[in-house]
Design an enzyme around this catalytic site. Sequence first.
Site, short mmCIF file in Angstrom:
data_model
loop_
_atom_site.label_atom_id
_atom_site.label_comp_id
_atom_site.label_asym_id
_atom_site.label_seq_id
_atom_site.Cartn_x
_atom_site.Cartn_y
_atom_site.Cartn_z
N GLU A 183 25.85 -13.15 45.62
CA GLU A 183 25.51 -12.08 44.53
C GLU A 183 24.93 -10.72 44.91
OE1 GLU A 183 25.06 -15.27 44.49
OE2 GLU A 183 25.47 -15.99 42.47
N LYS A 232 22.20 -27.30 49.75
CA LYS A 232 22.67 -26.35 50.85
C LYS A 232 22.70 -26.91 52.24
CE LYS A 232 23.39 -21.49 51.34
NZ LYS A 232 22.71 -20.07 51.40
P1 AMP Z 1 24.70 -17.91 48.99
O1 AMP Z 1 25.17 -17.06 47.82
O2 AMP Z 1 25.80 -19.09 49.62
O3 AMP Z 1 24.60 -16.88 50.21
O4 AMP Z 1 23.20 -18.77 48.89
C1 AMP Z 1 22.16 -18.00 48.30
C2 AMP Z 1 21.16 -19.03 48.24
O5 AMP Z 1 20.77 -19.31 49.64
C3 AMP Z 1 19.76 -18.50 47.60
O6 AMP Z 1 19.88 -18.36 46.23
C4 AMP Z 1 18.71 -19.54 47.99
O7 AMP Z 1 18.68 -20.58 47.48
C5 AMP Z 1 19.32 -19.78 49.63
N1 AMP Z 1 18.65 -18.84 50.63
C6 AMP Z 1 19.15 -17.90 50.90
N2 AMP Z 1 18.34 -16.92 51.99
C7 AMP Z 1 17.10 -17.87 51.95
C8 AMP Z 1 16.10 -17.78 52.72
N3 AMP Z 1 15.79 -16.84 53.62
N4 AMP Z 1 15.04 -18.89 52.19
C9 AMP Z 1 15.44 -19.69 51.48
N5 AMP Z 1 16.48 -19.98 50.89
C10 AMP Z 1 17.52 -19.04 51.13
#
Ligand code: AMP
Length: 544
Positions: free
Chosen positions: A328, A438
């Site tokens: 997003e 995840k």
């Molecule tokens: P996506 O939309 O698949 O890219 O997932 C986004 C989500 O991944 C975020 O809302 C977090 O829950 C997790 N996420 C992304 N970057 C990080 C980070 N640097 N540290 C911890 N969680 C992360």
Amino acid sequence: MLGLMQDRPLSLPHVFRRAERCFGHKTVVSGRVGGETTMTWAEVCARTRRLAAALDELGVPAEARVGTFAWNSHRHLELYLAVPCTGRVLHTINHRLFGEQITYVVNDAADDVLFVDRSILPAIWPLVDTFTTVRAVVVMDDGSDAEIPEDARVVDYEDLLGRAANPGHEFAVADENTAAALCYTSGTTGAPKGVLYSHRSIVLHACLLLMVDTFGINERDVVMPIVPMFHVNAWGLPYSAMLCGAGLVLPGPAMTPPELAGMLARHQVTFGAAVATVWRGLLPVLGRHDLPAVRQIVCGGGAVDEALTRGYQDTIGVPLTNAWGMTETSPVVTASRVGTAHDRCTPEQRRALLGTPGPAVPLTEVRIVGDDGREVSWDGRTSGELQVSGPTIVARYFGSRAVADGFTDDGWLRTGDVATVDRHGYLRIVDRTKDLVKSGGEWISSVELENAIMDHPDVSEAAVFGVADEKWGERPVACVVARPGATPTVETVRDHLRARVASWWLPDQVFFLDEIPKTATGKFSKQGLRSWYVADNRGPGKSI
Ligand code: AMP
């Protein structure tokens, strides 16, 4: 009074023209099955022009969605340019989703044509008759020998380009808010939701990555996005590389650790980006390669663990850096950095700091909101929901089932992550409120998995939660309550799931409990289950 400056759209035709005019001599390397192809930006741009003409010849209407199922390759790059530069919308799709989800997103987006890598075709072709709007499937030969069906809808990419004339006119997109690309996120409860990026948001995001305090990508870099081009535009890296003329190395289907390590070394890659699972898999083989050119390795999409970043420092002399973002959010909102506020930190503390998300990049804003709906102070201790805002952040979702939730009344995106921010604006993620796991950078919906398990006739209740996993970051664990008199087993539950969810969704551990702990409102207490799991010291691999 209005300013008196030229009103020119921030649009991808500018990015294309810059790569074509200024950086024609720079190279794009693409992996394919059993080898690789090297092209100059001039060649990629010439092929992009022919592809644009081919889209016209295929009769792809203005604003139509063009779906891709493709690895990171020069052909995918040509689509990244030709589709939006002609006013169509590039819809990148994750071929690892379960069949029903793929059908859902293709139909929801109303894709007009699909471009599919030959090695991915066997996963997609069985679904083709479920796609209601797709008129043609263009196959891109990535060196695989996968069978190509004899079907009137199938077209060969190179034949298409070979037949197309150079359109001979300039690309132009008059309104910078025109849609350019679409990516569905499964990082959500319920049906996948579309994030529809505009030319403006993509160009602004590409510029942000070039800033020295973000990634500082520049013309001397050789950028290798290992993160897939079907996931948030490969974190925007291809567009940033085009803007500044950096070389690009695209691994294609060559995604094994030895293949990736070979490419990093052979092409003197300076900047790499991937999720932790990939970097973890690569570390043991990197020691065999000489990698003096590498200057930055970004590990995003999840937390960076201490051991991994120390391993990189020790093996190649470069620590991992972290960035936080979402589909997003284009995606980069924060990038880790050691600033002047940390001048007194020890080298060890600095390295650890680089493994945290860091401060927000310019133009984006973050805030932490407590349970009472009020913003909490930036003290580095008080946690709350992370909310974000800015011109590279989604305003609302695209799609037939898109609902208005996920946003605050004043238009900020609710991320579903729980975080703290310190007085210098440095973010730390401490938890997640969304009920998702995840694994290796890809989402598993706990709720969908629970429903699939509860479909089993011998099961009365099932709760799924994520636990830390050394290789994948997180893995799902299922707790199951059997129906009275029934005796389901781990294997019968897993067999039942095999027909319903993708294989990588299968819970590694299945526990049978008498009862699942509930919250005061009667929901499964995932917190209670996690505490039980940790207290009982059930590590990965153990099961009852
Ligand atoms: P996506 O939309 O698949 O890219 O997932 C986004 C989500 O991944 C975020 O809302 C977090 O829950 C997790 N996420 C992304 N970057 C990080 C980070 N640097 N540290 C911890 N969680 C992360």
